[in-house]
Scaffold this motif. Structure first.
Motif: not given
Length: 294
Positions: A152-158, A219-235
């Motif tokens: 869910v978090l990664r989908a939101q980030a994407l 942010a695009a890199w973080a979608v798959d490579e960072e922790e989900p919460a970190v990826a969402l923050e970056a997005a």
């Protein structure tokens, strides 16, 4: 992270850019060219880019295509289908609230309500504020599965990353439009781009675009490579930064065009419309961001 694109990613970018340049609307009047749109739809469908995620593509690769399509004002669905594909529904388009914002030629929508994935039937699509993406009203949600918390978090980030990429692409397109006009339009026997007032405005726009590229790439890199919460923050940060920057760039493009910039025939307003609508999809409030933005 290595911010450089791989050779495969560069090839993807070049292919998306060529498609957008060849078949995207080169002028406002071409938005109504049904034959062009049909060729564009057939070509985009043949690329398979709408199912990039189910084919194993990274967030960076999805963002690359979204950015070039935004720059070229590609007016057939991509954003909606690629996000629907990310949550397991190829051939559908994403629904936000009770609207499918990218539904031209598509009859099925998919929505994410918390962890629940649901499908909906769509009404007829029509252009709205964004003249390049047609929207449709969504019917009643029918549950069709669920995602785990990480997905869910990664989908939101994407979703945030793809809309930020589309916004950045539109800003680049508006900037290119203004730059070309500044080179061509003459006043007092000189191109207006040679005057400091215009040159400084365009230089400031370029700085905003370069900053947006950097923040979006992470942010695009973080979608798959960072922790989900970190990826969402970056997005979230990327969405806010790209949206604010693009708004300024589009307004600058209109100003550089002078009086003609406020007419229907000038494409600057089409870029601004696309930026405004993409900004309104999954809006981010500053209170949701823990880092400071000046």
């Amino acid at each position: 992270m290595d911010v450089r694109l791989t050779s495969e990613q560069q090839q993807l970018r070049d292919a998306a850019a060529k498609l957008a340049d060849d078949l995207g609307p080169g002028a406002v009047v071409e938005l109504e060219d049904g034959q062009r749109v049909a060729r564009l739809e057939k070509t985009v469908a043949s690329t398979g880019w709408r199912s990039l995620r189910s084919d194993g593509a990274s967030g960076v690769e999805v963002a690359i295509v979204a950015e070039e399509f935004g720059r070229g004002l590609v007016d057939v669905p991509f954003l909606g289908p690629v996000l629907a594909d990310d949550i397991g529904h190829t051939g559908a388009t994403i629904v936000v609230g009770d609207i499918a914002p990218d539904a031209r030629g598509i009859t099925e929508g998919v929505a994410l309500d918390g962890p629940t994935v649901g499908t909906v039937a769509l009404g007829p699509a029509a252009p709205g504020v964004d003249l390049t993406r047609w929207q449709a009203a969504a019917g009643e949600l029918t549950p069709a599965g669920a995602l785990d918390d990480e997905k869910v978090l990664r989908a939101q980030a994407l979703a945030l990353v793809v809309t930020a990429a589309d916004i950045l692409g539109a800003a680049r397109g508006a900037f290119d439009l203004a730059t070309d006009y500044a080179k061509m339009r003459e006043q007092y026997g000189k191109a207006i781009g040679s005057y400091q007032a215009i040159a400084h405005m365009l230089a400031e726009s370029l700085v905003l675009i370069e900053g947006s590229i950097s923040i979006l790439r992470y942010a695009a890199w973080a979608v798959d490579e960072e922790e989900p919460a970190v990826a969402l923050e970056a997005a979230r940060v990327a969405k806010v930064y790209c949206a604010r920057s693009a708004h300024t760039v589009c307004e600058t493009s209109i100003q550089v065009h002078g009086g003609i910039g406020n007419t229907w025939e000038c494409a600057a307003h089409v870029y601004l419309r696309r930026v405004l609508v993409s900004t309104g999809l999954w809006p981010v409030a500053l209170k949701e961001i823990s880092v400071g933005l000046s």
